[in-house]
Design a protein around this motif. Sequence first.
Motif, PDB file in Angstrom:
ATOM      1  N   ALA A 325       0.987  -1.106   0.160  1.00  0.00           N
ATOM      2  CA  ALA A 325      -0.018   0.067  -0.042  1.00  0.00           C
ATOM      3  C   ALA A 325       1.016   1.337   0.143  1.00  0.00           C
ATOM      4  O   ALA A 325       0.611   2.182  -0.664  1.00  0.00           O
ATOM      5  N   ILE A 326       1.856   1.425   0.891  1.00  0.00           N
ATOM      6  CA  ILE A 326       2.603   2.477   0.857  1.00  0.00           C
ATOM      7  C   ILE A 326       3.564   2.614  -0.255  1.00  0.00           C
ATOM      8  O   ILE A 326       3.296   3.686  -0.734  1.00  0.00           O
ATOM      9  N   ALA A 327       4.286   1.799  -0.998  1.00  0.00           N
ATOM     10  CA  ALA A 327       4.792   1.557  -2.120  1.00  0.00           C
ATOM     11  C   ALA A 327       3.962   2.312  -3.322  1.00  0.00           C
ATOM     12  O   ALA A 327       4.155   2.851  -4.236  1.00  0.00           O
ATOM     13  N   ALA A 328       2.467   1.820  -3.425  1.00  0.00           N
ATOM     14  CA  ALA A 328       1.633   1.998  -4.440  1.00  0.00           C
ATOM     15  C   ALA A 328       1.274   3.459  -4.114  1.00  0.00           C
ATOM     16  O   ALA A 328       1.212   4.353  -5.238  1.00  0.00           O
ATOM     17  N   ARG A 329       0.925   4.094  -2.964  1.00  0.00           N
ATOM     18  CA  ARG A 329       0.787   5.360  -2.634  1.00  0.00           C
ATOM     19  C   ARG A 329       2.057   6.262  -3.114  1.00  0.00           C
ATOM     20  O   ARG A 329       1.641   7.271  -3.669  1.00  0.00           O
ATOM     21  N   ASP A 330       3.096   5.882  -2.696  1.00  0.00           N
ATOM     22  CA  ASP A 330       4.282   6.651  -3.071  1.00  0.00           C
ATOM     23  C   ASP A 330       4.391   6.715  -4.697  1.00  0.00           C
ATOM     24  O   ASP A 330       5.083   7.551  -5.214  1.00  0.00           O
ATOM     25  N   LEU A 331       3.960   5.800  -5.432  1.00  0.00           N
ATOM     26  CA  LEU A 331       3.929   5.751  -6.859  1.00  0.00           C
ATOM     27  C   LEU A 331       2.815   6.723  -7.430  1.00  0.00           C
ATOM     28  O   LEU A 331       2.614   7.137  -8.777  1.00  0.00           O
ATOM     29  N   GLY A 332       2.058   7.172  -6.563  1.00  0.00           N
ATOM     30  CA  GLY A 332       0.832   8.519  -7.117  1.00  0.00           C
ATOM     31  C   GLY A 332      -0.443   7.637  -7.086  1.00  0.00           C
ATOM     32  O   GLY A 332      -1.327   8.344  -7.789  1.00  0.00           O
ATOM     33  N   TYR A 333      -0.520   6.435  -6.835  1.00  0.00           N
ATOM     34  CA  TYR A 333      -2.081   5.909  -6.850  1.00  0.00           C
ATOM     35  C   TYR A 333      -2.985   6.353  -5.869  1.00  0.00           C
ATOM     36  O   TYR A 333      -2.490   6.934  -4.903  1.00  0.00           O
ATOM     37  N   ASP A 334      -4.090   5.986  -6.149  1.00  0.00           N
ATOM     38  CA  ASP A 334      -5.274   6.358  -5.088  1.00  0.00           C
ATOM     39  C   ASP A 334      -5.632   4.844  -4.347  1.00  0.00           C
ATOM     40  O   ASP A 334      -6.294   5.042  -3.279  1.00  0.00           O
ATOM     41  N   TYR A 335      -5.436   4.113  -5.175  1.00  0.00           N
ATOM     42  CA  TYR A 335      -6.052   2.559  -4.661  1.00  0.00           C
ATOM     43  C   TYR A 335      -5.003   1.401  -5.221  1.00  0.00           C
ATOM     44  O   TYR A 335      -4.218   1.475  -6.332  1.00  0.00           O
ATOM     45  N   ILE A 336      -5.136   0.115  -4.561  1.00  0.00           N
ATOM     46  CA  ILE A 336      -4.711  -0.937  -5.207  1.00  0.00           C
ATOM     47  C   ILE A 336      -5.710  -2.113  -4.646  1.00  0.00           C
ATOM     48  O   ILE A 336      -6.547  -2.086  -3.832  1.00  0.00           O
ATOM     49  N   ALA A 337      -5.748  -3.395  -5.327  1.00  0.00           N
ATOM     50  CA  ALA A 337      -6.680  -4.399  -4.989  1.00  0.00           C
ATOM     51  C   ALA A 337      -5.647  -5.357  -4.642  1.00  0.00           C
ATOM     52  O   ALA A 337      -4.807  -5.992  -5.516  1.00  0.00           O
ATOM     53  N   ILE A 338      -5.825  -5.917  -3.507  1.00  0.00           N
ATOM     54  CA  ILE A 338      -5.287  -7.157  -2.996  1.00  0.00           C
ATOM     55  C   ILE A 338      -5.750  -8.382  -3.687  1.00  0.00           C
ATOM     56  O   ILE A 338      -7.011  -8.689  -3.106  1.00  0.00           O
ATOM     57  N   CYS A 339      -5.054  -9.186  -4.415  1.00  0.00           N
ATOM     58  CA  CYS A 339      -5.573 -10.234  -5.210  1.00  0.00           C
ATOM     59  C   CYS A 339      -4.770 -11.522  -5.067  1.00  0.00           C
ATOM     60  O   CYS A 339      -4.077 -11.972  -5.989  1.00  0.00           O
ATOM     61  N   GLU A 361      -9.157  -8.012   8.044  1.00  0.00           N
ATOM     62  CA  GLU A 361      -9.035  -7.274   9.366  1.00  0.00           C
ATOM     63  C   GLU A 361      -7.834  -6.634   8.933  1.00  0.00           C
ATOM     64  O   GLU A 361      -7.530  -5.382   9.416  1.00  0.00           O
ATOM     65  N   GLU A 362      -6.856  -7.153   8.547  1.00  0.00           N
ATOM     66  CA  GLU A 362      -5.692  -6.574   8.121  1.00  0.00           C
ATOM     67  C   GLU A 362      -5.616  -5.104   7.579  1.00  0.00           C
ATOM     68  O   GLU A 362      -5.139  -4.283   7.515  1.00  0.00           O
ATOM     69  N   ILE A 363      -6.601  -5.680   6.260  1.00  0.00           N
ATOM     70  CA  ILE A 363      -6.587  -4.366   5.343  1.00  0.00           C
ATOM     71  C   ILE A 363      -7.450  -3.293   5.870  1.00  0.00           C
ATOM     72  O   ILE A 363      -7.106  -2.218   5.426  1.00  0.00           O
ATOM     73  N   ALA A 364      -8.256  -3.590   6.673  1.00  0.00           N
ATOM     74  CA  ALA A 364      -8.981  -2.573   7.436  1.00  0.00           C
ATOM     75  C   ALA A 364      -7.884  -1.636   8.365  1.00  0.00           C
ATOM     76  O   ALA A 364      -7.957  -0.514   8.352  1.00  0.00           O
ATOM     77  N   ALA A 365      -7.070  -2.229   8.899  1.00  0.00           N
ATOM     78  CA  ALA A 365      -6.039  -1.587   9.726  1.00  0.00           C
ATOM     79  C   ALA A 365      -5.199  -0.641   9.016  1.00  0.00           C
ATOM     80  O   ALA A 365      -4.779   0.449   9.170  1.00  0.00           O
ATOM     81  N   VAL A 366      -4.755  -1.324   7.780  1.00  0.00           N
ATOM     82  CA  VAL A 366      -3.914  -0.642   6.752  1.00  0.00           C
ATOM     83  C   VAL A 366      -4.791   0.594   6.274  1.00  0.00           C
ATOM     84  O   VAL A 366      -4.240   1.604   6.303  1.00  0.00           O
ATOM     85  N   ASN A 367      -5.790   0.308   5.938  1.00  0.00           N
ATOM     86  CA  ASN A 367      -6.561   1.523   5.513  1.00  0.00           C
ATOM     87  C   ASN A 367      -6.676   2.652   6.499  1.00  0.00           C
ATOM     88  O   ASN A 367      -6.540   3.844   5.889  1.00  0.00           O
ATOM     89  N   GLU A 368      -7.006   2.536   7.446  1.00  0.00           N
ATOM     90  CA  GLU A 368      -6.834   3.449   8.590  1.00  0.00           C
ATOM     91  C   GLU A 368      -5.651   4.375   8.604  1.00  0.00           C
ATOM     92  O   GLU A 368      -5.500   5.574   8.611  1.00  0.00           O
ATOM     93  N   GLU A 369      -4.349   3.519   8.397  1.00  0.00           N
ATOM     94  CA  GLU A 369      -3.206   4.145   8.308  1.00  0.00           C
ATOM     95  C   GLU A 369      -2.850   4.783   6.988  1.00  0.00           C
ATOM     96  O   GLU A 369      -1.950   5.859   7.192  1.00  0.00           O
ATOM     97  N   VAL A 370      -3.263   4.273   5.998  1.00  0.00           N
ATOM     98  CA  VAL A 370      -2.835   4.976   4.739  1.00  0.00           C
ATOM     99  C   VAL A 370      -3.918   5.740   4.095  1.00  0.00           C
ATOM    100  O   VAL A 370      -3.746   6.588   2.837  1.00  0.00           O
ATOM    101  N   ALA A 371      -5.151   6.201   4.704  1.00  0.00           N
ATOM    102  CA  ALA A 371      -5.975   7.126   4.136  1.00  0.00           C
ATOM    103  C   ALA A 371      -5.625   8.438   4.022  1.00  0.00           C
ATOM    104  O   ALA A 371      -4.765   8.859   4.675  1.00  0.00           O
TER     105      ALA A 371
END
Length: 551
Positions: A325-339, A361-371
């Motif tokens: 998530a952090i790496a994708a955000r640093d690339l300028g993205y708004d979202y990623i899908a974990i597949c 549960e892990e994704i929800a916690a990450v979303n709180e951190e990277v929102a």
Amino acid sequence: MTNAYIAEQLEAFASLLDLSGAGYYTARAYRRAAETIRETKAPIAELVAAGRIQELRGIGPGIAARLRELVETGHIAELEELEREVQPELVGLGRFLGIGPKRMVEIGRALGVSTADEFREAARGGRLTSVAGIGPQTEGRILERLGREGPPQRKGMLLNRARALLEEIAGALGGEVAGDPRRWADTSFDLAVVCSADEPEPVLDAFGRLPTIVSILERKPRRALGVTVEGAPVELVVAEPAGFGTQLLRMTGTAQYVDALGELPSAADEAAVYAQLGIPWCPPELREQPFSGKPPKLLERPVIRGDLHVHTTWSDGKASVLEMAIAARDLGYDYIAICDHTPNVRVVPGLDADDLRRQAEEIAAVNEEVAPFRVLRGTEVDIRRDGELDLPDDVLDELEWVQLSLHAGQREPREQLTRKVTEAMRHPAVRALSHPKGRIINHRPPNALDLERTFEVALETGVAIETNGLPDRLDLSGPEIKLAIEAGVPIVVSTDSHSVRGLGNMRLAVHTARRGWATAANVVNTRPLADILSAGRTPARASGARSRRRG
């Protein structure tokens, strides 16, 4: 001692390891370390002296020891030893001629030669048949290939490797990538770099000294042909500045494309060439076949808002949800899908329903951190041999992005395979079909899936079709993307990344889509997050279209 020089020494070491028959991963580790050193702004020599060099990504104890030796003594003893033993000129020439490294060294020793020029002289002097195992027929084949009537048949170089190789050469010489890699072809056979200089000799000399070029097969006043450790020929053209654009255009397009343009005017840049021809400038990706008219404004990387196919350590990935998530955000993205994969893949860990809910549960916690960045709950759900999806309906309905994939059964007959895939596409939760043709470039041919029928079902159901950015997939290919776009099918441009580094393959996916004439409007993940989340099911899907469900 500069970072550039240190990186060059590691590249040379990696090349010699290749030639000596060392493991692929060992040579790759040194190449990646060289890349890291080039990208590092801090002085590497100071990090080595301070004992901090292993803090850099990809620098383990072995590479750190080589760097310490280089910084303290000015050389790497093993590199010099390999240069003596491996005879890189001979081995590189041998690969070009279709002769394995060990055999080429044996031939060189039997002939008493150690350079490419000495080998050519011995061959043309009729001495090859004095070597045990070389008869008149083998001698004839070698002489024919030395005459440059054509290199032996070989597998094309993967796009990522071809681009990296030519970008390194072009960067060192101040030139431009040309040939197949400039058109972002799936595999590359014609590798070329074009430079501009009033005096060509210094550029040609520098080309011959590059660690990636182990032998010069031919040299002319403004051209040279070198060969890499893989045995791949690379052509260098040193154009006069006033004709650089003309040479770059000529060395980029296919013969059919360039020939159709007629006589090319001399110009300093490509734009001027096209202007003098009276036709619109053409992106390199489209210079495969002749065409008339103005090309559309093709897809560009900055308009990609997210990556809808990435993996994590929950499956076979190398990074956590947070790291991706952090790496994708640093690339300028708004979202990623974990597949991540599902259990049916078998050869790698797969997530069942319970796993996906724990992952939520892990994704929800990450979303709180990277929102406000958003990680979408997704899956790469496998189609089982019986045609059923590999997850129950209740968990599929919870997910925000469902990728459909077929891993087993790639050799099934066309009708059977197409029926299985298209029926799976009708499941209401499915949003996209991953790597539809299932090819592994140079290893597995495309499957028999009927794309025309698949596109018809995609239109009925609203399912998008992926072009996958893994270098050995690039699936759909450019021509197949063009067919999908002409049919009105939306495209997803994804990386299928299994690491933070893998997110960089988006450029391969984007350029593959461009080869299929894709514009931003054709691509799902150019859309805002709200559109991705709110995309409704088509009437065909919502009105009870048949779905393959298990639960």
